[in-house]
Design a protein around this motif. Structure first.
Motif, PDB file in Angstrom:
ATOM      1  N   ALA A  15      -2.435  11.159   1.133  1.00  0.00           N
ATOM      2  CA  ALA A  15      -2.114  12.216   0.164  1.00  0.00           C
ATOM      3  C   ALA A  15      -3.303  13.153  -0.021  1.00  0.00           C
ATOM      4  O   ALA A  15      -3.160  14.379   0.002  1.00  0.00           O
ATOM      5  CB  ALA A  15      -1.698  11.597  -1.174  1.00  0.00           C
ATOM      6  N   GLU A  34     -14.010   9.754  -2.365  1.00  0.00           N
ATOM      7  CA  GLU A  34     -13.360   8.497  -1.978  1.00  0.00           C
ATOM      8  C   GLU A  34     -14.293   7.336  -2.356  1.00  0.00           C
ATOM      9  O   GLU A  34     -15.455   7.334  -1.982  1.00  0.00           O
ATOM     10  CB  GLU A  34     -13.069   8.521  -0.469  1.00  0.00           C
ATOM     11  N   ARG A  42      -4.776   3.276   2.406  1.00  0.00           N
ATOM     12  CA  ARG A  42      -3.915   2.249   3.011  1.00  0.00           C
ATOM     13  C   ARG A  42      -3.386   2.662   4.393  1.00  0.00           C
ATOM     14  O   ARG A  42      -2.693   1.889   5.045  1.00  0.00           O
ATOM     15  CB  ARG A  42      -2.770   1.905   2.052  1.00  0.00           C
ATOM     16  N   PRO A  57       2.024  -4.236   8.765  1.00  0.00           N
ATOM     17  CA  PRO A  57       2.919  -3.500   9.668  1.00  0.00           C
ATOM     18  C   PRO A  57       3.182  -2.084   9.174  1.00  0.00           C
ATOM     19  O   PRO A  57       3.577  -1.899   8.031  1.00  0.00           O
ATOM     20  CB  PRO A  57       4.221  -4.327   9.619  1.00  0.00           C
ATOM     21  N   HIS A  58       2.975  -1.086  10.021  1.00  0.00           N
ATOM     22  CA  HIS A  58       3.203   0.311   9.645  1.00  0.00           C
ATOM     23  C   HIS A  58       4.128   0.984  10.657  1.00  0.00           C
ATOM     24  O   HIS A  58       3.845   0.957  11.856  1.00  0.00           O
ATOM     25  CB  HIS A  58       1.881   1.087   9.604  1.00  0.00           C
ATOM     26  N   ALA A  59       5.188   1.600  10.163  1.00  0.00           N
ATOM     27  CA  ALA A  59       6.122   2.341  11.025  1.00  0.00           C
ATOM     28  C   ALA A  59       6.279   3.749  10.469  1.00  0.00           C
ATOM     29  O   ALA A  59       6.464   3.914   9.257  1.00  0.00           O
ATOM     30  CB  ALA A  59       7.478   1.639  11.051  1.00  0.00           C
ATOM     31  N   TYR A  61       8.307   7.339  10.107  1.00  0.00           N
ATOM     32  CA  TYR A  61       9.724   7.730  10.150  1.00  0.00           C
ATOM     33  C   TYR A  61       9.874   9.068  10.868  1.00  0.00           C
ATOM     34  O   TYR A  61       9.452  10.103  10.345  1.00  0.00           O
ATOM     35  CB  TYR A  61      10.284   7.787   8.729  1.00  0.00           C
ATOM     36  N   TYR A 164      10.232  -2.220   2.010  1.00  0.00           N
ATOM     37  CA  TYR A 164       9.274  -3.237   1.532  1.00  0.00           C
ATOM     38  C   TYR A 164       9.586  -3.689   0.111  1.00  0.00           C
ATOM     39  O   TYR A 164       8.862  -4.506  -0.444  1.00  0.00           O
ATOM     40  CB  TYR A 164       7.817  -2.743   1.600  1.00  0.00           C
ATOM     41  N   VAL A 218     -14.820   8.097  -8.900  1.00  0.00           N
ATOM     42  CA  VAL A 218     -14.715   8.953 -10.088  1.00  0.00           C
ATOM     43  C   VAL A 218     -14.449   8.017 -11.262  1.00  0.00           C
ATOM     44  O   VAL A 218     -13.446   7.303 -11.280  1.00  0.00           O
ATOM     45  CB  VAL A 218     -13.559   9.981  -9.948  1.00  0.00           C
ATOM     46  N   GLU A 251      -5.620   3.117 -12.014  1.00  0.00           N
ATOM     47  CA  GLU A 251      -6.908   3.787 -11.821  1.00  0.00           C
ATOM     48  C   GLU A 251      -6.904   5.135 -12.559  1.00  0.00           C
ATOM     49  O   GLU A 251      -7.899   5.524 -13.177  1.00  0.00           O
ATOM     50  CB  GLU A 251      -7.123   3.996 -10.311  1.00  0.00           C
ATOM     51  N   ASP A 396       1.893   7.891  -3.107  1.00  0.00           N
ATOM     52  CA  ASP A 396       3.206   7.329  -2.781  1.00  0.00           C
ATOM     53  C   ASP A 396       4.067   6.967  -3.996  1.00  0.00           C
ATOM     54  O   ASP A 396       5.238   6.680  -3.859  1.00  0.00           O
ATOM     55  CB  ASP A 396       3.056   6.125  -1.832  1.00  0.00           C
ATOM     56  N   SER A 405       4.676   6.407   2.969  1.00  0.00           N
ATOM     57  CA  SER A 405       3.958   7.594   3.464  1.00  0.00           C
ATOM     58  C   SER A 405       4.768   8.855   3.175  1.00  0.00           C
ATOM     59  O   SER A 405       4.203   9.930   2.986  1.00  0.00           O
ATOM     60  CB  SER A 405       3.675   7.468   4.959  1.00  0.00           C
TER      61      SER A 405
HETATM   62  C1  LIG Z   1       1.138  -3.662   4.335  1.00  0.00           C
HETATM   63  C2  LIG Z   1       1.553  -2.218   4.266  1.00  0.00           C
HETATM   64  C3  LIG Z   1       2.592  -1.784   5.065  1.00  0.00           C
HETATM   65  C4  LIG Z   1       3.001  -0.437   4.988  1.00  0.00           C
HETATM   66  N1  LIG Z   1       3.982   0.001   5.829  1.00  0.00           N
HETATM   67  C5  LIG Z   1       4.365   1.286   5.796  1.00  0.00           C
HETATM   68  C6  LIG Z   1       5.336   1.769   6.689  1.00  0.00           C
HETATM   69  O1  LIG Z   1       5.840   1.046   7.528  1.00  0.00           O
HETATM   70  N2  LIG Z   1       5.695   3.062   6.612  1.00  0.00           N
HETATM   71  C7  LIG Z   1       5.159   3.909   5.674  1.00  0.00           C
HETATM   72  O2  LIG Z   1       5.532   5.071   5.637  1.00  0.00           O
HETATM   73  N3  LIG Z   1       4.236   3.479   4.812  1.00  0.00           N
HETATM   74  C8  LIG Z   1       3.824   2.183   4.854  1.00  0.00           C
HETATM   75  N4  LIG Z   1       2.875   1.732   3.982  1.00  0.00           N
HETATM   76  C9  LIG Z   1       2.468   2.600   2.877  1.00  0.00           C
HETATM   77  C10 LIG Z   1       1.438   3.647   3.233  1.00  0.00           C
HETATM   78  O3  LIG Z   1       0.329   3.065   3.875  1.00  0.00           O
HETATM   79  C11 LIG Z   1       1.002   4.272   1.903  1.00  0.00           C
HETATM   80  O4  LIG Z   1       2.123   4.696   1.174  1.00  0.00           O
HETATM   81  C12 LIG Z   1       0.087   5.470   2.089  1.00  0.00           C
HETATM   82  O5  LIG Z   1      -0.946   5.198   2.976  1.00  0.00           O
HETATM   83  C13 LIG Z   1      -0.451   5.829   0.687  1.00  0.00           C
HETATM   84  O6  LIG Z   1      -1.304   6.931   0.760  1.00  0.00           O
HETATM   85  P1  LIG Z   1      -1.934   7.501  -0.593  1.00  0.00           P
HETATM   86  O7  LIG Z   1      -2.851   8.578  -0.205  1.00  0.00           O
HETATM   87  O8  LIG Z   1      -0.832   7.793  -1.549  1.00  0.00           O
HETATM   88  O9  LIG Z   1      -2.720   6.285  -1.264  1.00  0.00           O
HETATM   89  P2  LIG Z   1      -3.994   5.492  -0.721  1.00  0.00           P
HETATM   90  O10 LIG Z   1      -3.947   5.361   0.735  1.00  0.00           O
HETATM   91  O11 LIG Z   1      -4.077   4.255  -1.548  1.00  0.00           O
HETATM   92  O12 LIG Z   1      -5.208   6.463  -1.094  1.00  0.00           O
HETATM   93  C14 LIG Z   1      -5.774   6.538  -2.377  1.00  0.00           C
HETATM   94  C15 LIG Z   1      -7.275   6.523  -2.220  1.00  0.00           C
HETATM   95  O13 LIG Z   1      -7.882   6.734  -3.487  1.00  0.00           O
HETATM   96  C16 LIG Z   1      -9.090   5.978  -3.513  1.00  0.00           C
HETATM   97  N5  LIG Z   1      -9.459   5.835  -4.932  1.00  0.00           N
HETATM   98  C17 LIG Z   1      -8.805   5.126  -5.881  1.00  0.00           C
HETATM   99  N6  LIG Z   1      -9.440   5.261  -7.078  1.00  0.00           N
HETATM  100  C18 LIG Z   1     -10.517   6.063  -6.875  1.00  0.00           C
HETATM  101  C19 LIG Z   1     -11.537   6.567  -7.727  1.00  0.00           C
HETATM  102  N7  LIG Z   1     -11.591   6.275  -9.032  1.00  0.00           N
HETATM  103  N8  LIG Z   1     -12.509   7.370  -7.183  1.00  0.00           N
HETATM  104  C20 LIG Z   1     -12.458   7.692  -5.867  1.00  0.00           C
HETATM  105  N9  LIG Z   1     -11.500   7.230  -5.006  1.00  0.00           N
HETATM  106  C21 LIG Z   1     -10.529   6.437  -5.509  1.00  0.00           C
HETATM  107  C22 LIG Z   1      -8.705   4.689  -2.829  1.00  0.00           C
HETATM  108  O14 LIG Z   1      -9.843   3.987  -2.360  1.00  0.00           O
HETATM  109  C23 LIG Z   1      -7.808   5.196  -1.702  1.00  0.00           C
HETATM  110  O15 LIG Z   1      -8.522   5.416  -0.506  1.00  0.00           O
HETATM  111  C24 LIG Z   1       2.399   0.430   4.066  1.00  0.00           C
HETATM  112  C25 LIG Z   1       1.344  -0.023   3.276  1.00  0.00           C
HETATM  113  C26 LIG Z   1       0.909  -1.325   3.391  1.00  0.00           C
HETATM  114  C27 LIG Z   1      -0.252  -1.781   2.553  1.00  0.00           C
END
Ligand SMILES: Cc1cc2nc3c(=O)[nH]c(=O)nc-3n(C[C@H](O)[C@H](O)[C@H](O)COP(=O)(O)OP(=O)(O)OC[C@H]3O[C@@H](n4cnc5c(N)ncnc54)[C@H](O)[C@@H]3O)c2cc1C
Length: 430
Positions: A15, A34, A42, A57-59, A61, A164, A218, A251, A396, A405
């Motif tokens: 994101a 970060e 993630r 596991p990550h797939a 779409y 999931y 932060v 958080e 997410d 994702s």
């Molecule tokens: C086991 C598993 C399987 C998955 N399988 C799939 C799949 O098959 N298909 C799919 O589409 N998605 C899948 N996902 C989900 C997908 O990985 C996540 O939805 C996506 O990566 C989330 O992105 P994000 O940026 O929203 O959050 P995040 O990736 O969590 O990013 C948020 C970031 O903020 C940082 N942060 C938090 N607090 C602070 C702070 N106070 N100061 C600074 N930094 C901070 C964190 O360290 C992190 O890096 C899966 C996830 C997991 C764990």
């Protein structure tokens, strides 16, 4: 680090990077902060020995709404779609999974009438107008659409596999069926893991002038009369016009401190994360090479050989697979027990796998999605987003109708567009 920015993005995951790319194109000064040493959140891939391990596991779409956004940003995705033929295991009895036309014809799980019902329901999902679905849980929807208990069980499995989420009695049918419909359009396992998406987003953002600070948290942000003041774990302070938070709700609560509104507090504390236990494994070979995909029927277990579709090792003979347990929000977590369960499940499918082990990693409770999508949350989510002028949320859990994702990428683009629009309005007004 400069201490005055147009936008500070909290979080360097999918994101955060998608939003940064859109905002930088609009010519704004952007800082991503970060807390981890590595970026990716993630969507990170860890290289362990010669293997590329995603966090479970990550797939991706291929027919979702995130794919065109990544394409618009110039991100290339390389990989292959996995084959859906595999096994369903019920009480140690193995059945062909009815996820392919041949599987539907040959599975011993269904009677002829159930086969027809199953095909009919899959067709209905594919052509369904999601807006027309009434407000109900996924369990209620399953019971309404399928009469046979076997077909109902299969729909619950497909729901788990796609989203999931393993709480059919709690989740919104609208979100789950919409996601299921999208997954039926096809998925991609990505060569060298999801880090390749992050790396491309990172490189493009750096080229556009985005600054990234890793290993810094932060701690808090406060709205002053004119802008935001952020306190960092390094004891530095920054100011910016907009904050875009991509962290989870807990958080975010910490960062808001006393500035949180009652509506935000009520909603954030009731949000339930979607969690799972993952065993990521690399083997020199599979004891039973034809077994590439399997799920338990009653127990919430998953197994898939991801390297059968994607390049996930520098050694072309090495096999990379994921075993996963979908956790219910009420489950009591016992890491030792979970590890044993996952290993035993793998033993059932690949007897003697430990003899071929190159590396493995066990994660007992990883957050897959920050919010289990429940009925009636749209309004509360919207109110939480609008509570503080200048604060934008992505990630997410922040998209009312999308998760994983999809939710992360869609909400990031939307938040970036809202900031750009607001900035343009202010510019015109002056
Ligand atoms: C086991 C598993 C399987 C998955 N399988 C799939 C799949 O098959 N298909 C799919 O589409 N998605 C899948 N996902 C989900 C997908 O990985 C996540 O939805 C996506 O990566 C989330 O992105 P994000 O940026 O929203 O959050 P995040 O990736 O969590 O990013 C948020 C970031 O903020 C940082 N942060 C938090 N607090 C602070 C702070 N106070 N100061 C600074 N930094 C901070 C964190 O360290 C992190 O890096 C899966 C996830 C997991 C764990």
């Amino acid at each position: 680090m400069d201490n005055k920015w147009d936008v500070v993005i909290v979080g360097g995951g999918l994101a955060g990077y998608v939003a940064a790319n859109y905002l930088a194109k609009a010519g704004m000064s952007i800082l991503i902060i970060e807390k981890d040493k590595k970026v990716g959140g993630r969507a990170r891939t860890d290289k362990i020995n010669q293997q590329f391990f995603n966090l479970g596991p990550h797939a991706f779409y291929t027919k979702g709404n995130a794919a065109p956004i990544l394409q618009e940003l110039g991100i290339e995705l390389h990989g292959k779609s996995p084959k859906l033929n595999g096994l369903l295991i019920d009480n140690r009895v193995e059945y062909t999974a009815p996820f392919t036309p041949l599987g539907v014809l040959t599975t011993g799980l269904f009677s002829w009438k159930e086969r027809m019902d199953w095909l009919n329901i899959l067709w209905k999902i594919k052509s369904m107008k999601i807006e027309n679905l009434s407000e109900q849980t996924f369990q209620q929807w399953v019971q309404e659409i399928a009469q046979s208990k076997n077909v109902q069980k299969l729909l619950l499995i497909l729901g788990r596999l796609s989203t999931y989420c393993h709480a059919p009695e709690k989740v919104s049918a609208r979100v789950i069926v919409a996601h299921l419909k999208m997954v039926l359009g096809g998925v991609l396992y990505i060569d060298k893991g999801w880090q390749t998406i992050i790396d491309q987003l990172h490189n493009k953002s750096v080229t556009s002038g985005v600054q990234i600070q890793t290993g810094v948290r932060v701690n808090e942000f406060k709205m002053t009369e004119k802008n935001f003041r952020l306190s960092l774990s390094t004891e530095e302070e920054l100011t910016c016009n907009y904050v875009l938070s991509t962290t989870g709700p807990r958080e975010l609560m910490k960062m808001l401190g006393d500035n949180i509104t009652q509506a935000q507090l009520d909603f954030f504390t009731q949000v339930i994360p979607v969690k799972g236990a993952s065993l990521d494994v690399a083997l020199t070979q599979l004891p039973k090479p034809n077994r590439l995909f399997a799920m338990e029927v009653t127990e919430p277990f998953y197994y898939s050989v991801h390297s059968n579709a994607a390049i996930l090792s520098e050694n072309e003979n090495t096999v990379v697979l994921h075993v996963f347990k979908y956790l219910h929000p009420d489950d009591n977590i016992n890491g030792k027990l979970l590890k044993n369960e996952l290993e035993q499940f793998l033993e059932k499918i690949q007897p003697g796998w430990q003899n071929y082990k190159v590396s493995s990693r066990f994660m007992p409770t990883i957050t897959v999605n920050q919010r289990l999508p429940q009925i009636g949350e749209d309004h509360k989510l919207q109110c939480s987003k609008l509570a503080m002028s200048g604060l934008y949320l992505a990630g997410d859990w922040t998209s009312p109708h999308s998760i994983l994702s999809e939710g992360a990428i869609i909400s990031a683009k939307q938040a970036a567009e809202e900031i750009i629009e607001k900035e343009q309005r202010l510019y015109c007004a002056n």
